[in-house]
Design an enzyme around this catalytic site. Structure first.
Site, PDB file in Angstrom:
ATOM      1  N   HIS A  68     -39.022  31.699  -2.561  1.00 38.64           N
ATOM      2  CA  HIS A  68     -39.123  32.086  -1.152  1.00 38.64           C
ATOM      3  C   HIS A  68     -40.525  31.753  -0.674  1.00 38.64           C
ATOM      4  CE1 HIS A  68     -38.524  35.630   1.932  1.00 38.64           C
ATOM      5  NE2 HIS A  68     -38.902  34.516   2.508  1.00 38.64           N
ATOM      6  N   GLU A  96     -24.911  33.822   1.662  1.00 30.34           N
ATOM      7  CA  GLU A  96     -25.259  34.643   0.500  1.00 30.34           C
ATOM      8  C   GLU A  96     -25.082  36.100   0.915  1.00 30.34           C
ATOM      9  OE1 GLU A  96     -28.989  33.852  -1.501  1.00 30.34           O
ATOM     10  OE2 GLU A  96     -29.002  35.858  -2.385  1.00 30.34           O
ATOM     11  N   GLY A 103     -31.193  42.667  -6.148  1.00 24.48           N
ATOM     12  CA  GLY A 103     -31.119  43.898  -6.936  1.00 24.48           C
ATOM     13  C   GLY A 103     -30.183  43.825  -8.132  1.00 24.48           C
TER      14      GLY A 103
END
Ligand code: PXP
Length: 245
Positions: free
Chosen positions: A42, A150, A189
């Site tokens: 990112h 996503e 996560g």
């Protein structure tokens, strides 16, 4: 199922010291040896971990494919269009967040997202939109003409021990998106403990996993940390295929 490994936090450790180690390029190579199908980074506007030079180096060094996560800021979109990663995943980005907090809403105020899709697509970059598992948001993504979404697994990651409601929402969202012709990715996560129910959702074809793999890499090494995740994902997938789900 493809496993893409997000190596942002290798750069986080480097930036904590302002030094030149650990090197994200080395981490990417180790992740690939451990079975990663792709490397995700990112490039944030605040450059808190991954730097422009990292993306350039990874673009040249990665043997699998590079998935660049980015907010829709015009400066970052221009960089992505120039570097031409295999895939660009557009995410919402807030300056003070610790990590990406929610998915893109894709309503009127997401005009910057719309403006970002065209130049990326024109450069043959596969565009994916990071969104919550919400059926109306999926419909908006489909209307934007992108090939992939996503699904944000954050709520699942926070609640999976107590309830399976978030898992059911993911499964419903994945089926809805697939029926609209979208390729379905998922992430946020995910850990060794909670990855398998998500990996078993048949419409999901790609997972993006970062923090937990990098955390385990401190103790196991990157290659082994990825290999363990790879084995869990593959096992869940085979079991799902075997049971006809
Ligand atoms: N997918 C997206 C779009 C993300 O922004 C992130 C976090 O950088 C991840 C996946 C990976 O999340 P985690 O680091 O919690 O595995």
């Amino acid at each position: 199922m493809r496993l893409y490994v997000n190596i942002d936090h290798v750069a986080t450790v480097r930036e904590a010291r302002g030094a030149d180690e650990p090197d994200p390029v080395q981490a990417a190579a180790a992740a690939e040896r451990g079975g990663a199908d792709g490397i995700t980074v990112h490039l944030r506007e605040d450059r808190r971990h991954i730097q422009d030079a990292d993306v350039r180096a990874l673009r040249a060094a990665v043997h699998s494919v590079l998935n660049l996560e980015l907010g829709a800021a015009p400066e970052i979109v221009r960089i992505a269009a120039r570097l031409r990663p295999f895939q660009a995943t557009l995410v919402p980005e807030r300056r003070r967040e610790i990590t990406t907090e929610g998915g893109l809403a894709l309503h009127g105020s997401d005009a910057r997202v719309r403006a970002a899709i065209a130049p990326l697509t024109a450069r043959d970059i596969r565009v994916s939109l990071f969104i919550d598992p919400d059926l109306r948001t999926i419909d908006r993504a489909a209307a934007l003409g992108v090939p992939a979404i996503e699904l944000h697994t954050g709520r699942y990651a926070q609640t999976w021990r107590k309830s399976n409601a978030a898992l059911r929402a993911l499964a419903r969202a994945a089926a809805h998106a697939r029926a609209r012709g979208l390729a379905v990715h998922a992430g946020h996560g995910l850990t060794y403990e909670n990855v398998q129910p998500v990996a078993a959702i048949p419409e999901i074809e790609e997972l993006n996993i970062g923090h937990s793999i990098v955390s385990n890499a401190i103790f196991l090494g990157m290659e082994e940390a990825v290999r363990r995740m790879r084995a869990l994902v593959d096992e869940a997938r085979e079991r799902g295929a075997g049971s006809g789900t």
